[in-house]
Design a protein around this motif. Structure first.
Motif, PDB file in Angstrom:
ATOM      1  N   UNK A 108      35.867  44.996  42.018  1.00 12.25           N
ATOM      2  CA  UNK A 108      35.771  44.784  43.463  1.00 12.25           C
ATOM      3  C   UNK A 108      37.082  45.163  44.146  1.00 12.25           C
ATOM      4  N   UNK A 109      38.196  44.678  43.596  1.00 14.92           N
ATOM      5  CA  UNK A 109      39.504  44.974  44.180  1.00 14.92           C
ATOM      6  C   UNK A 109      39.752  46.475  44.234  1.00 14.92           C
ATOM      7  N   UNK A 110      39.528  47.165  43.114  1.00 15.67           N
ATOM      8  CA  UNK A 110      39.804  48.601  43.068  1.00 15.67           C
ATOM      9  C   UNK A 110      38.911  49.380  44.029  1.00 15.67           C
ATOM     10  N   UNK A 111      37.660  49.013  44.111  1.00 16.07           N
ATOM     11  CA  UNK A 111      36.762  49.704  45.040  1.00 16.07           C
ATOM     12  C   UNK A 111      37.231  49.538  46.479  1.00 16.07           C
ATOM     13  N   UNK A 112      37.575  48.315  46.839  1.00 13.19           N
ATOM     14  CA  UNK A 112      37.991  48.047  48.218  1.00 13.19           C
ATOM     15  C   UNK A 112      39.377  48.630  48.501  1.00 13.19           C
ATOM     16  N   UNK A 113      40.306  48.437  47.580  1.00  9.04           N
ATOM     17  CA  UNK A 113      41.674  48.909  47.805  1.00  9.04           C
ATOM     18  C   UNK A 113      41.733  50.434  47.841  1.00  9.04           C
ATOM     19  N   UNK A 114      41.032  51.097  46.937  1.00  2.89           N
ATOM     20  CA  UNK A 114      41.052  52.563  46.932  1.00  2.89           C
ATOM     21  C   UNK A 114      40.374  53.100  48.195  1.00  2.89           C
ATOM     22  N   UNK A 142      46.789  46.275  41.228  1.00  2.00           N
ATOM     23  CA  UNK A 142      46.021  45.440  40.301  1.00  2.00           C
ATOM     24  C   UNK A 142      46.836  44.254  39.816  1.00  2.00           C
ATOM     25  N   UNK A 143      48.104  44.481  39.527  1.00  2.00           N
ATOM     26  CA  UNK A 143      48.968  43.380  39.094  1.00  2.00           C
ATOM     27  C   UNK A 143      49.123  42.342  40.201  1.00  2.00           C
ATOM     28  N   UNK A 144      49.349  42.788  41.408  1.00  2.00           N
ATOM     29  CA  UNK A 144      49.511  41.863  42.533  1.00  2.00           C
ATOM     30  C   UNK A 144      48.205  41.109  42.797  1.00  2.00           C
ATOM     31  N   UNK A 145      47.073  41.788  42.654  1.00  2.00           N
ATOM     32  CA  UNK A 145      45.790  41.122  42.863  1.00  2.00           C
ATOM     33  C   UNK A 145      45.546  40.034  41.820  1.00  2.00           C
TER      34      UNK A 145
END
Length: 170
Positions: A108-114, A142-145
């Protein structure tokens, strides 16, 4: 004072505090990602105390006011699509099986952040970053998330301890 009036006052105060943090984050220069994270964390007590509907309303108000008042679009976008909705989505992620949860959160994070960063690069400066800079940015994000996820877990305990007496009156 009426209980409903107190809840409106608390929500308005938290909303104003989130906007001030967003403004200060842009002024200090380090707040492109830190200010939306802190603003998202400040919304957690609202969700715990008054439920998801009020949490969503305060999140929407903070996001709208941030886009109007804060001149840093990337910071506003990070609050709107990533660090603002994540505390709302956290209970849904918590219901997932334990072994699947980290992968789903990171997906989810990668999809939204990218998506958000791609939008920013298209709007502001498409040629500004090289391939390795983008890979480094994604890895650090990713580390910060993951750290943000750990902070959300522990923030509920801290909020109950520090603000428990104050929030009882609201």
């Amino acid at each position: 004072m009426n209980k409903k009036t107190r809840s409106i006052a608390l929500c308005g105060t938290v909303c104003a505090l989130c906007i001030v943090i967003m403004l200060l984050g842009g002024v200090l220069g380090l707040g492109t990602y830190a200010a939306p994270m802190i603003a998202g964390l400040l919304l957690i007590p609202i969700g715990d105390k008054y439920g998801k509907k009020i949490h969503l309303a305060v999140y929407a108000a903070v996001t709208l006011l941030s886009f109007i008042l804060v001149p840093y679009f990337e910071q506003d976008l990070m609050l709107a699509v990533l660090f603002g909705p994540y505390p709302l989505l956290y209970p849904f992620f918590a219901k997932l099986p334990r072994f699947v949860r980290p992968a789903v959160k990171l997906l989810w994070f990668n999809a939204v952040a990218i998506g958000a960063e791609a939008l920013m690069m298209c709007l502001i400066a498409p040629e500004a970053m090289g391939k390795w800079a983008i890979i480094g940015l994604i890895a650090m994000g990713n580390l910060v998330f993951v750290l943000y996820d750990l902070v959300i877990k522990r923030s509920k305990i801290i909020i109950e301890r520090l603000l428990g007496r104050i929030l009882r009156y609201f």
